[in-house]
Design an enzyme around this catalytic site. Structure first.
Site, PDB file in Angstrom:
ATOM      1  N   TYR A   1       0.846  -1.193   0.000  1.00  0.00           N
ATOM      2  CA  TYR A   1       0.000   0.000   0.000  1.00  0.00           C
ATOM      3  C   TYR A   1       0.879   1.239   0.000  1.00  0.00           C
ATOM      4  CZ  TYR A   1      -2.980   3.758   1.685  1.00  0.00           C
ATOM      5  OH  TYR A   1      -3.639   4.946   1.808  1.00  0.00           O
TER       6      TYR A   1
ATOM      7  N   GLU B   1      -4.004   7.392  -3.504  1.00  0.00           N
ATOM      8  CA  GLU B   1      -3.451   6.128  -3.031  1.00  0.00           C
ATOM      9  C   GLU B   1      -3.398   5.070  -4.109  1.00  0.00           C
ATOM     10  OE1 GLU B   1      -5.790   4.937   0.436  1.00  0.00           O
ATOM     11  OE2 GLU B   1      -7.253   3.958  -0.826  1.00  0.00           O
TER      12      GLU B   1
END
Ligand code: GDP
Ligand code: MN
Length: 381
Positions: free
Chosen positions: A101, A189
């Site tokens: 991530y 993101e």
């Protein structure tokens, strides 16, 4: 403003981030044609403003064009978290060795952009934060200097042990930071950032939210808005120049000024109610705004009572009263109305309301209690 994955990926691609080739399709036949043209395995992905599409069945791998068509057929029209899928992204499938991530948010506490990375990718970062917070590294960036190479490298090594991938991740983070700052994002993101069996990194999913206040400066980004993907009431409110946020409760609130709106919601909650929305008609004295506000609130079937809380300063309460009376004449209300107004021209306002058979209070506490009692009474009945 949220944008779709394929739009976010376009932004990332332009910033230099490695992204799988992909195209958008609105029909299963178009998805099949894209897959046939690529001649590789593809992934079919629902384009809605929601995460967790994979779990909901909105992300499917297809080895052949025929399979791509079948998946697209199933995904198009499917509803994910209340949003109907109108488009799918058909992307060349990435081979996945591991998922991590990487993301950047505007952090209110440090008042800086904060880079967050975690080797536990592919799942919600909120979940990682709750269960294994030590697996998240955060770096608050000084916006005067931007994300420094050494900071990016520290993040890279938090994700990968080898220099090759740590460097690749650091490069991606700096590109992501540039894209984030450049587009006036509040969030950007990549989840997952995938490492392939050949040790290359690819952004397999992307999410970018643009700060609404940046849109005037970025007409190109403003043009990415997909109204069909947003809550109709919020689109409607934006067009009427109202600040509106839909919430989960049943007490519809119409208030002038954001501070008063917050105080009103607090008081509604204090007396055991749940606000159905945040709606600020602003400081203007435009009856049209009141009419629009009532139309938007009453179109929400969850609303059981409407509470007006108007503090007349620049806002003239007689204008608000006129707006209420006109709106009700156009669309008679099916829910009770509680009005509190005080300040500029309040006597005139009360006269206007009274002539239409309505009454008003001047005390905010009393009005909020009355509104919450209406809902309580209905629930009990
Ligand atoms: P989300 O569920 O809405 O976050 O959608 P994602 O794009 O993150 O996809 C969910 C999951 O599907 C990912 O974590 C991957 O495990 C898988 N996935 C997505 N794209 C690909 C791909 O190109 N190849 C492979 N093998 N898996 C993929
Ligand atoms: Mn994802």
């Amino acid at each position: 403003m949220n944008i779709h994955e394929y739009q976010a990926k376009d932004i990332l691609r332009r910033a230099g981030v490695p992204v799988q080739p992909g195209e958008v399709a609105e029909t299963a036949a178009a998805a099949e044609a894209i897959a046939a043209r690529y001649g590789t395995a593809v992934v079919i992905k629902a384009q809605v403003h929601a995460g967790g599409r994979g779990k909901a069945g909105g992300v499917k791998l297809a080895k052949t064009p025929a399979e791509a068509r079948a998946h697209a057929e199933r995904i198009l029209g499917m509803s994910i978290k209340g949003l109907v899928v109108q488009r799918v992204l058909v992307a060349q499938a990435a081979e996945i060795a591991s998922e991590s991530y990487v993301g950047i948010i505007v952090d209110r506490v440090s008042k800086r952009p904060v880079v967050m990375v975690s080797p536990a990718g592919g799942i919600d970062i909120e979940e990682v934060a709750a269960t294994t917070p030590e697996r998240i590294k955060r770096v608050a960036v000084d916006p005067r200097y931007g994300l420094q190479p050494f900071e990016a490298m520290q993040c890279g090594f938090f994700l990968y042990r080898d220099l090759h991938r740590a460097r690749a991740a650091a490069r991606i983070l700096r590109q992501l930071y540039e894209a984030f700052m450049e587009s006036g994002a509040s969030l950007a993101e990549i989840n997952p950032l995938v490492s392939t069996p050949a040790n290359e990194l690819v952004a397999v999913d992307a999410k970018i939210s643009i700060d609404d206040n940046e849109l005037d400066r970025h007409p190109d980004l403003a043009a990415l808005r997909d109204e069909t993907a947003e809550a109709p009431s919020e689109t409607d409110a934006r067009k009427a120049n109202l600040t509106f946020i839909k919430l989960e409760g049943n007490v519809g609130c119409v208030v002038n000024g954001a501070g008063l709106a917050m105080a009103t919601m607090d008081l509604v909650k204090y007396y055991g109610g749940e606000p159905a929305n945040f709606l600020d008609i602003g400081g203007s004295s435009n009856p049209e705004k009141v009419i629009n506000a009532l139309r938007i609130i009453t179109s929400d079937p969850q609303v059981r009572v409407i509470l007006f809380n108007i503090f007349g300063g620049i806002t003239r309460t007689d204008d608000v009263a006129n707006g209420i009376v006109t709106a009700i004449r156009q669309h008679p209300l099916r829910v009770p109305l509680v009005i509190r107004l005080t300040g500029t021209n309040e006597h005139e306002a009360v006269r206007i309301l009274a002539s239409a058979g309505l009454s008003a209070m001047t005390d905010m506490d009393e009005a909020v209690r009355a509104a919450v009692a209406q809902v309580g009474a209905e629930t009990a009945a």
